[in-house]
Design a protein around this motif. Structure first.
Motif, PDB file in Angstrom:
ATOM      1  N   GLN A  18      31.361  40.898  41.097  1.00  0.00           N
ATOM      2  CA  GLN A  18      30.711  42.201  40.895  1.00  0.00           C
ATOM      3  C   GLN A  18      29.777  42.129  39.683  1.00  0.00           C
ATOM      4  O   GLN A  18      30.159  41.668  38.616  1.00  0.00           O
ATOM      5  N   PRO A  19      28.524  42.600  39.837  1.00  0.00           N
ATOM      6  CA  PRO A  19      27.535  42.505  38.760  1.00  0.00           C
ATOM      7  C   PRO A  19      27.236  43.831  38.056  1.00  0.00           C
ATOM      8  O   PRO A  19      26.328  43.894  37.225  1.00  0.00           O
ATOM      9  N   TRP A  20      27.991  44.901  38.382  1.00  0.00           N
ATOM     10  CA  TRP A  20      27.560  46.241  37.988  1.00  0.00           C
ATOM     11  C   TRP A  20      28.053  46.681  36.617  1.00  0.00           C
ATOM     12  O   TRP A  20      27.453  47.546  35.990  1.00  0.00           O
ATOM     13  N   THR A  21      29.174  46.154  36.133  1.00  0.00           N
ATOM     14  CA  THR A  21      29.737  46.643  34.880  1.00  0.00           C
ATOM     15  C   THR A  21      30.450  45.522  34.144  1.00  0.00           C
ATOM     16  O   THR A  21      30.946  44.562  34.760  1.00  0.00           O
ATOM     17  N   ASP A  22      30.501  45.651  32.811  1.00  0.00           N
ATOM     18  CA  ASP A  22      31.264  44.709  31.988  1.00  0.00           C
ATOM     19  C   ASP A  22      32.669  45.226  31.697  1.00  0.00           C
ATOM     20  O   ASP A  22      33.434  44.579  30.986  1.00  0.00           O
ATOM     21  N   ALA A  23      33.005  46.393  32.247  1.00  0.00           N
ATOM     22  CA  ALA A  23      34.316  46.980  31.974  1.00  0.00           C
ATOM     23  C   ALA A  23      35.444  46.186  32.632  1.00  0.00           C
ATOM     24  O   ALA A  23      36.587  46.222  32.166  1.00  0.00           O
ATOM     25  N   PHE A  24      35.137  45.504  33.701  1.00  0.00           N
ATOM     26  CA  PHE A  24      36.159  44.700  34.385  1.00  0.00           C
ATOM     27  C   PHE A  24      35.466  43.605  35.188  1.00  0.00           C
ATOM     28  O   PHE A  24      34.262  43.672  35.466  1.00  0.00           O
ATOM     29  N   ALA A 108      40.303  41.631  36.754  1.00  0.00           N
ATOM     30  CA  ALA A 108      40.736  41.451  35.373  1.00  0.00           C
ATOM     31  C   ALA A 108      40.054  42.479  34.486  1.00  0.00           C
ATOM     32  O   ALA A 108      38.865  42.788  34.660  1.00  0.00           O
ATOM     33  N   MET A 109      40.809  43.005  33.514  1.00  0.00           N
ATOM     34  CA  MET A 109      40.242  43.962  32.572  1.00  0.00           C
ATOM     35  C   MET A 109      41.112  44.041  31.326  1.00  0.00           C
ATOM     36  O   MET A 109      42.300  43.686  31.351  1.00  0.00           O
ATOM     37  N   ASP A 110      40.503  44.495  30.216  1.00  0.00           N
ATOM     38  CA  ASP A 110      41.251  44.803  29.010  1.00  0.00           C
ATOM     39  C   ASP A 110      41.756  46.234  29.118  1.00  0.00           C
ATOM     40  O   ASP A 110      40.979  47.164  29.368  1.00  0.00           O
ATOM     41  N   LEU A 111      43.045  46.405  28.934  1.00  0.00           N
ATOM     42  CA  LEU A 111      43.636  47.735  29.031  1.00  0.00           C
ATOM     43  C   LEU A 111      43.265  48.563  27.794  1.00  0.00           C
ATOM     44  O   LEU A 111      42.959  48.004  26.733  1.00  0.00           O
ATOM     45  N   PRO A 112      43.306  49.898  27.912  1.00  0.00           N
ATOM     46  CA  PRO A 112      42.810  50.759  26.833  1.00  0.00           C
ATOM     47  C   PRO A 112      43.799  50.943  25.682  1.00  0.00           C
ATOM     48  O   PRO A 112      43.927  52.027  25.128  1.00  0.00           O
TER      49      PRO A 112
END
Length: 273
Positions: A18-24, A108-112
């Protein structure tokens, strides 16, 4: 004489990040496969030979080619001549084919939240297999059989792995799903000679959905790591099956990926110098 085994394989894979966001991060891959194996070399066991010779509905009246591997004594009353030998020589079978799709994803993502200033990263990986054809032809087209969905050849198989990383610590879990699997219908209902009263019954030939769950905790440093965990948390046993309907040990399905050990615990360490 044995002929050389030959195969032909076609695979096609499409993947995307996915290329749309750096959030995940999110990746997906879809693979198609088509496999054809001819003249596969196999060694039959005595049960297979006798079962196919005497019971294969495609070859009535002992007309199965496998009957040629059975030799009876040539003396005495013809009606009482016992089996003298069964030839277990390797032989070629006609054809085996398999066709289906594999689906793989990674999220994959960093949790808040960030305990002690260290971010918690979560990764989820899934793998799904859809095998809609698994055909086996031993001699000719008349005995061609599609095994997809039968015991040992699941049509759908799912696996997911989840990992939480926080500093030097890692918590992991693995989850596997074995689907419902059912063999071709057995013979018609008959009186059961092994039960008092000889009730009408037939061989049990299907297994239910089974989930396995494993968890572990690890601590990692540059030159050492230690981990502990539990496999098969729910202590699931392999499903039961009639001994004539599938590879089995004590009526528990074997050779199909099921866990024979039950719940188990482990501790492991690694040191590098």
């Amino acid at each position: 004489d044995l002929e050389p085994e030959t195969s032909r394989t076609w695979t096609l894979t499409a993947s995307m990040e996915q290329p749309w966001t750096d959030a995940f991060d999110f990746d997906i891959a879809v693979s198609y496969y088509n496999i054809q194996l001819e003249n596969s070399v196999e060694e039959p066991d005595t049960g297979v030979i006798l079962g196919e010779c005497y019971s294969d509905p495609e070859f009535p009246g002992l007309s199965s080619p496998l009957c040629s591997l059975v030799t009876r004594r040539q003396t005495g009353d013809p009606a009482l001549r016992q089996i003298a030998n069964i030839d277990l020589t390797f032989f070629n079978i006609g054809e085996i084919t398999a066709e289906g799709f594999d689906f793989n994803t990674r999220f994959a993502m960093d949790l808040p939240w960030a305990p002690s200033g260290e971010p918690v990263n979560w990764t989820l990986v899934t793998s799904t297999s859809w095998q809609y054809e698994q055909e086996r032809q031993v001699f000719g087209p008349e005995d061609r059989d599609d095994n997809a969905g039968e015991i040992g050849f699941p049509e759908f198989y799912f696996r997911a792995g989840s990992t939480f990383n926080w500093g030097n610590w890692t918590v992991s879990s693995d989850h596997r799903r074995f689907p419902i699997q059912e063999n071709d219908p057995a013979d018609s209902f008959n009186a059961n000679p092994f039960v008092v009263g000889r009730p009408i019954s037939r061989d049990f030939e299907a297994v239910p959905v089974v989930w396995y769950h494993d968890v572990s905790l690890s601590y990692n440093q540059d030159n050492f790591s230690i981990s502990a965990g539990v496999n098969n948390v729910a202590d699931k046993q392999p499903p039961q099956i009639d001994d004539s309907r599938s590879p089995q040990r004590n009526n528990l399905v074997s050779s199909a990926g099921y866990d024979f050990f039950g719940r188990s615990y482990f501790v492991a360490g690694r040191v590098t110098f």
